[in-house]
Design an enzyme around this catalytic site. Structure first.
Site, PDB file in Angstrom:
ATOM      1  N   THR A  10      79.259  11.524  19.827  1.00 43.39           N
ATOM      2  CA  THR A  10      78.302  10.893  20.730  1.00 43.39           C
ATOM      3  C   THR A  10      77.713   9.671  20.048  1.00 43.39           C
ATOM      4  O   THR A  10      77.548   9.645  18.824  1.00 43.39           O
ATOM      5  CB  THR A  10      77.204  11.904  21.163  1.00 43.39           C
ATOM      6  OG1 THR A  10      76.414  11.307  22.189  1.00 43.39           O
ATOM      7  CG2 THR A  10      76.300  12.316  20.016  1.00 43.39           C
ATOM      8  N   THR A  11      77.423   8.655  20.838  1.00 47.75           N
ATOM      9  CA  THR A  11      76.867   7.415  20.292  1.00 47.75           C
ATOM     10  C   THR A  11      75.520   7.698  19.637  1.00 47.75           C
ATOM     11  O   THR A  11      74.715   8.455  20.172  1.00 47.75           O
ATOM     12  CB  THR A  11      76.729   6.387  21.430  1.00 47.75           C
ATOM     13  OG1 THR A  11      78.038   6.124  21.945  1.00 47.75           O
ATOM     14  CG2 THR A  11      76.110   5.089  20.943  1.00 47.75           C
ATOM     15  N   LYS A  66      58.406  14.640  19.638  1.00 51.82           N
ATOM     16  CA  LYS A  66      57.110  15.230  19.997  1.00 51.82           C
ATOM     17  C   LYS A  66      56.016  14.511  19.199  1.00 51.82           C
ATOM     18  O   LYS A  66      55.667  13.400  19.571  1.00 51.82           O
ATOM     19  CB  LYS A  66      57.189  16.743  19.870  1.00 51.82           C
ATOM     20  CG  LYS A  66      58.067  17.274  21.028  1.00 51.82           C
ATOM     21  CD  LYS A  66      58.451  18.718  21.015  1.00 51.82           C
ATOM     22  CE  LYS A  66      59.418  18.981  22.188  1.00 51.82           C
ATOM     23  NZ  LYS A  66      60.034  20.298  22.157  1.00 51.82           N
ATOM     24  N   SER A  94      68.216  36.367  15.249  1.00 55.22           N
ATOM     25  CA  SER A  94      67.494  35.358  16.019  1.00 55.22           C
ATOM     26  C   SER A  94      66.243  35.962  16.656  1.00 55.22           C
ATOM     27  O   SER A  94      66.315  37.003  17.318  1.00 55.22           O
ATOM     28  CB  SER A  94      68.449  34.808  17.095  1.00 55.22           C
ATOM     29  OG  SER A  94      67.823  33.856  17.906  1.00 55.22           O
ATOM     30  N   ARG A 129      61.330  23.372  40.629  1.00 56.07           N
ATOM     31  CA  ARG A 129      60.476  22.466  39.862  1.00 56.07           C
ATOM     32  C   ARG A 129      60.410  21.082  40.486  1.00 56.07           C
ATOM     33  O   ARG A 129      61.419  20.524  40.878  1.00 56.07           O
ATOM     34  CB  ARG A 129      60.986  22.346  38.433  1.00 56.07           C
ATOM     35  CG  ARG A 129      60.847  23.658  37.702  1.00 56.07           C
ATOM     36  CD  ARG A 129      61.438  23.620  36.328  1.00 56.07           C
ATOM     37  NE  ARG A 129      61.382  24.976  35.757  1.00 56.07           N
ATOM     38  CZ  ARG A 129      61.329  25.249  34.473  1.00 56.07           C
ATOM     39  NH1 ARG A 129      61.333  24.274  33.603  1.00 56.07           N
ATOM     40  NH2 ARG A 129      61.276  26.491  34.056  1.00 56.07           N
ATOM     41  N   SER A 146      55.966  27.475  20.901  1.00 57.99           N
ATOM     42  CA  SER A 146      55.175  26.494  21.636  1.00 57.99           C
ATOM     43  C   SER A 146      54.538  27.009  22.912  1.00 57.99           C
ATOM     44  O   SER A 146      53.684  26.340  23.471  1.00 57.99           O
ATOM     45  CB  SER A 146      56.050  25.296  21.974  1.00 57.99           C
ATOM     46  OG  SER A 146      56.970  25.647  22.974  1.00 57.99           O
ATOM     47  N   THR A 198      62.120  17.388  15.315  1.00 56.60           N
ATOM     48  CA  THR A 198      62.365  16.393  16.364  1.00 56.60           C
ATOM     49  C   THR A 198      61.557  15.144  16.065  1.00 56.60           C
ATOM     50  O   THR A 198      60.521  15.206  15.401  1.00 56.60           O
ATOM     51  CB  THR A 198      61.983  16.932  17.753  1.00 56.60           C
ATOM     52  OG1 THR A 198      62.370  15.961  18.739  1.00 56.60           O
ATOM     53  CG2 THR A 198      60.490  17.164  17.890  1.00 56.60           C
ATOM     54  N   THR A 223      60.402  30.484  31.575  1.00 59.92           N
ATOM     55  CA  THR A 223      59.907  29.924  30.311  1.00 59.92           C
ATOM     56  C   THR A 223      59.025  30.944  29.588  1.00 59.92           C
ATOM     57  O   THR A 223      59.042  31.037  28.369  1.00 59.92           O
ATOM     58  CB  THR A 223      59.116  28.623  30.588  1.00 59.92           C
ATOM     59  OG1 THR A 223      59.939  27.771  31.402  1.00 59.92           O
ATOM     60  CG2 THR A 223      58.782  27.895  29.315  1.00 59.92           C
ATOM     61  N   HIS A 256      57.629  21.894  16.763  1.00 61.70           N
ATOM     62  CA  HIS A 256      56.225  21.784  17.190  1.00 61.70           C
ATOM     63  C   HIS A 256      55.265  21.706  16.011  1.00 61.70           C
ATOM     64  O   HIS A 256      54.073  21.964  16.160  1.00 61.70           O
ATOM     65  CB  HIS A 256      55.851  22.940  18.118  1.00 61.70           C
ATOM     66  CG  HIS A 256      56.512  22.814  19.448  1.00 61.70           C
ATOM     67  ND1 HIS A 256      56.020  22.012  20.457  1.00 61.70           N
ATOM     68  CD2 HIS A 256      57.664  23.335  19.912  1.00 61.70           C
ATOM     69  CE1 HIS A 256      56.839  22.063  21.496  1.00 61.70           C
ATOM     70  NE2 HIS A 256      57.842  22.856  21.193  1.00 61.70           N
TER      71      HIS A 256
HETATM   72  C1  LIG Z   1      61.463  20.660  22.540  1.00 59.95           C
HETATM   73  C2  LIG Z   1      62.100  21.640  21.596  1.00 59.95           C
HETATM   74  C3  LIG Z   1      63.359  21.389  21.039  1.00 59.95           C
HETATM   75  C4  LIG Z   1      64.194  20.230  21.486  1.00 59.95           C
HETATM   76  O1  LIG Z   1      63.742  19.018  20.949  1.00 59.95           O
HETATM   77  P1  LIG Z   1      64.045  17.663  21.759  1.00 59.95           P
HETATM   78  O2  LIG Z   1      63.937  16.624  20.720  1.00 59.95           O
HETATM   79  O3  LIG Z   1      63.033  17.573  22.849  1.00 59.95           O
HETATM   80  O4  LIG Z   1      65.439  17.791  22.309  1.00 59.95           O
HETATM   81  C5  LIG Z   1      63.837  22.241  20.067  1.00 59.95           C
HETATM   82  N1  LIG Z   1      63.132  23.331  19.677  1.00 59.95           N
HETATM   83  C6  LIG Z   1      61.938  23.627  20.224  1.00 59.95           C
HETATM   84  C7  LIG Z   1      61.216  24.830  19.763  1.00 59.95           C
HETATM   85  C8  LIG Z   1      61.398  22.802  21.213  1.00 59.95           C
HETATM   86  O5  LIG Z   1      60.233  23.127  21.789  1.00 59.95           O
END
Ligand SMILES: *Cc1c(COP(=O)(O)O)cnc(C)c1O
Length: 405
Positions: free
Chosen positions: A276-277, A247, A136, A21, A188, A244, A364, A216
């Site tokens: 972790t901080t 995104k 899963s 990559r 995604s 998240t 992927t 997503h």
């Molecule tokens: C991108 C992604 C994550 C991770 O989220 P980040 O905030 O980027 O670490 C988790 N689950 C799925 C399905 C994703 O596509």
């Protein structure tokens, strides 16, 4: 031991498989979204990005930037520690309250990324459940797989969105045994939905707990942007919703929302949370502004325009005979079906048409389904779309990539 050689060989193997990559050296520019500067050996050029996960352009919304600046100026650059060691700022508390309210759950917990949220929360929840077995979906994201693995619990992988298969696996287990079903609301790479209601029905029938990745979907679906579970009226039925802030919300960080006891247990036991901080105040302030904006009328307007842009692009590509893969969501995958041509197509788009769409190759996606994954945003206007469609038609002709059947 020739240490250096080991690593050189590892890289050579990936190169031989065509999987090496190279990252595009991009410079996003506030006010120019979805355009960015591309730094190349021969200079700098402006390109249009068609594959960003900043799905709504919130990463440069003026109110989000103002909130980041304000938090930076008043709280400083870093959080100053882990949440336990003075790294909890008032902004962290406010954002967790906002996220709990958004998903109509008792509590929410922030993590440094969505990946960390999945790894830490899935592994901790499963480990706390005695003799838990995890179910899963085979297409679950790498971060969920990492969570399943590090739980060290028994796992059953069900075929993607295959409810019969899931039910068969659930039925094999004693009713009293602890069960956790982990799945996503939007996958995604294909852009299909997870069958949330039917999975929740099965969970009820077989006495299982549910964990839904809405990464997503948050910001993009539902009246307040809480995701597909909100859009379909199912939020109350899902035990843990994970999302998240990186995104559609355009910032950084991940979270879970669920019952107070579950969230408190993860807070108390998950190593990936504890040691972790915490997220920087600027990030949290920005995310809070973004979540609030997308929960309101501006969010609804952006979501409508986002869906319209995706539908329009799918229709236009199909009209040109380009092989748009069936997608129910805002994600527009176009099949190339060959890793070398997929990379060539991406290179040609960038070099000749100033369009950036990264190639999606194995691992992927499965071999033979290599694709360009296009993510139109509300900010890709008709003229920008004209350029994309024309460029793709030319690239498909030049590389003799198969058209739609
Ligand atoms: C991108 C992604 C994550 C991770 O989220 P980040 O905030 O980027 O670490 C988790 N689950 C799925 C399905 C994703 O596509």
């Amino acid at each position: 031991m020739d240490y250096r050689r080991v690593f050189e060989d590892a890289i050579a193997r990936i190169k031989a498989e065509g999987r090496y990559r190279i990252f595009a050296d991009l410079q996003r520019q506030v006010g120019r979204f979805p355009r960015a500067l591309h730094h190349r050996p021969d200079g700098v050029r402006e390109v249009t990005i068609w594959c960003s996960n900043d799905y709504l352009g919130m990463g440069q919304h003026p109110a989000v930037l103002a909130a980041a600046r304000e938090a930076l100026e008043s709280y400083g650059a870093g959080a100053g520690g882990t949440r336990n060691i003075s790294g909890t700022t008032h902004l962290h508390v406010l954002l967790e309250q906002e996220l709990a309210r958004l998903h109509r759950k008792e509590a929410a917990l922030l993590f440094t990324s969505g990946y960390v949220a999945n790894e830490a929360a899935i592994s901790t929840i499963a480990r706390l459940l005695p003799d838990c077995v995890i179910f899963s979906d085979e297409l679950n994201h790498a971060s969920m797989i990492a969570g399943v693995r590090s739980s060290r619990c028994e796992k059953k992988i069900f075929r993607h969105n295959d409810l019969e298969h899931l039910e068969r696996l659930l039925a094999e287990q004693p009713r009293e045994r602890a069960k956790l079903i982990v799945f996503e609301s939007v996958y995604s790479m294909d852009g299909d939905f997870g069958p949330i209601e039917a999975v929740c029905d099965l969970a009820e029938k077989y006495n299982a707990m549910t964990y839904l990745d809405e990464v997503h979907a948050v910001g993009m679906y539902g009246e307040h942007g809480a995701g597909v579970a909100e859009q379909w009226g199912l939020m109350e039925r899902v035990d843990v919703i994970q999302g998240t802030l990186a995104k559609a919300y355009g910032c950084q960080g991940g979270y879970i929302a669920g019952a107070e006891a579950v969230v408190d247990a993860v807070r108390s036991y998950a190593s990936g949370f504890i040691f972790t901080t915490s997220l920087t105040p600027a990030t949290v302030g920005a995310a809070l502004a973004s979540v609030r904006l997308l929960a309101g009328p501006e969010g609804r307007e952006l979501r409508a325009r986002h869906q319209e842009r995706a539908a329009t692009l799918k229709r236009r590509l199909a009209a040109e005979g380009l092989p748009v893969m069936p997608s129910e969501t805002h994600i527009v995958p176009v099949l190339v079906g060959d890793p070398v041509r997929c990379k060539q197509a991406s290179d040609m788009l960038l070099d000749e048409f100033n369009i950036y769409i990264q190639p999606i190759n194995f691992p992927t996606v499965p071999r033979g389904t290599e694709r360009l994954r296009i993510t139109p945003t509300p900010w890709h206007d008709d003229a920008t779309m004209d350029q994309l469609v024309e460029a793709l038609v030319r690239v498909w002709q030049r590389l003799e990539i198969p058209r739609a059947a």
